[in-house]
Design an enzyme around this catalytic site. Structure first.
Site, mmCIF file in Angstrom:
data_model
loop_
_atom_site.group_PDB
_atom_site.id
_atom_site.type_symbol
_atom_site.label_atom_id
_atom_site.label_comp_id
_atom_site.label_asym_id
_atom_site.label_seq_id
_atom_site.Cartn_x
_atom_site.Cartn_y
_atom_site.Cartn_z
ATOM 1 N N ASP A 60 51.189 36.205 51.971
ATOM 2 C CA ASP A 60 50.799 37.423 51.125
ATOM 3 C C ASP A 60 49.628 38.082 51.451
ATOM 4 O O ASP A 60 49.397 39.459 50.936
ATOM 5 C CB ASP A 60 50.508 36.449 49.783
ATOM 6 C CG ASP A 60 50.597 37.208 48.475
ATOM 7 O OD1 ASP A 60 51.372 38.195 48.181
ATOM 8 O OD2 ASP A 60 49.614 37.030 47.763
ATOM 9 N N GLU B 197 31.476 37.754 39.325
ATOM 10 C CA GLU B 197 31.833 39.215 39.559
ATOM 11 C C GLU B 197 30.339 40.156 39.670
ATOM 12 O O GLU B 197 29.542 39.462 38.693
ATOM 13 C CB GLU B 197 33.065 39.777 38.761
ATOM 14 C CG GLU B 197 34.214 38.974 38.583
ATOM 15 C CD GLU B 197 34.933 39.350 40.022
ATOM 16 O OE1 GLU B 197 34.507 40.292 40.637
ATOM 17 O OE2 GLU B 197 35.938 38.624 40.350
#
Length: 314
Positions: free
Chosen positions: A261, A236
């Site tokens: 999804d 991240e």
């Protein structure tokens, strides 16, 4: 209407020839594109010479309507000579026309010679047969066009896909098309994102036993997720600085579930509404995802756009 390549040296640059040149460029045959490119180069050189003549004083005692006519003819011959030797403009134009027509530039360059050979074979065949056979002569298709004179596979719409790209597309395209119908986002945009997230399937998120989680889009398992999850290390970016973290990601029973999804996430989450609206443009789609916070990588949009426009452009 076909343009005879010998007209390049004939020298006419009137309105009729310009119309013929335009029609020639619109024909999707290597011979027509090659002829159009060379004629354009000749026309361009003639315009250059005419502009030079116009800039020259015309007060010579030998200047007359007749002398100007012969000078114009001379300029045309000079233009044809320059174009015949090749200044590079025709080659550049041939490459551009070939790309626009989905042809190989090499096939366009060889098109004139190949078609000339095919026409000669047609003439020899027609003089030796009676026309009673249903089989078309060499260099001709059943409809009589000479496009078959080119060697097989010499004209290819696109270069072949790399093996890993072809395998990835073939495996997932049907699921991407189903998701595209429900979201309006082009299938190749979603394939591009799946390719970016998984390294073309080589870095899929895997369960502890090594089996695939089928999570193609790196969707994390937030508090509202009730399905299966898998814990993996991920990178991240915090204020542009990469950091390793353990995160919980969603796990699915199949790739089809992953696409469904993903489609549901983009459709039902308000922050992605602008992404849906920009679904027709690859750059807008990629930048919209990044602005909406889909990923923290500052280069995410650029990477995604590059994959869609490059590897998945065919």
């Amino acid at each position: 209407m076909n343009i005879d390549p010998t007209r390049i040296s004939a020298g006419s640059t009137d309105t009729a020839d310009l119309s013929a040149l335009r029609r020639s460029a619109q024909q999707n045959s290597p011979e027509a594109l090659k002829t159009a490119a060379h004629q354009f180069e000749a026309l361009f050189m003639n315009m250059v010479l005419k502009s030079m003549r116009d800039a020259t004083p015309q007060d010579s005692p030998f200047d007359s309507q007749q002398s100007r006519m012969y000078t114009s003819m001379l300029d045309q011959k000079i233009s044809d000579k320059f174009a015949g030797n090749g200044l590079g403009l025709a080659d550049a134009l041939m490459r551009q026309l070939a790309n626009n027509a989905g042809m190989s530039p090499d096939a366009v360059k060889a098109g004139g010679a190949a078609n000339a050979a095919g026409n000669a074979a047609d003439a020899a065949t027609s003089s030796a047969t009676t026309g009673l056979s249903d089989t078309p002569p060499p260099g001709k298709t059943a409809s009589g066009n000479a496009s078959a004179a080119l060697p097989p596979n010499s004209v290819k719409p696109y270069p072949p896909r790399p093996a890993h790209v072809a395998q990835f597309q073939d495996k997932l395209m049907s699921h991407a098309e189903e998701a595209s119908r429900s979201t309006g986002i082009p299938a190749k945009f979603m394939l591009g994102q799946a390719a970016l997230e998984t390294g073309w399937g080589k870095r899929e998120i895997r369960n502890p036993d090594g089996s695939s989680s089928h999570n193609l889009f790196g969707i994390k398992a937030g508090p509202g997720w009730k399905g299966k999850t898998v814990q993996v290390a991920t990178t991240e970016y915090v204020h542009g600085v990469p950091q390793k973290r353990m995160e919980s990601f969603r796990a699915y029973d199949s790739y089809a579930d992953s696409f469904r999804d993903y489609a549901s996430t983009l459709k039902n989450n308000p922050r992605y509404q602008n992404v849906i609206a920009a679904g027709g443009d690859a750059t807008g789609f990629a930048q919209g995802l990044q602005r909406a916070g889909y990923a923290t990588d500052p280069q995410y949009a650029a990477k995604l756009s590059r994959i869609i426009k490059g590897s998945l452009s065919a």
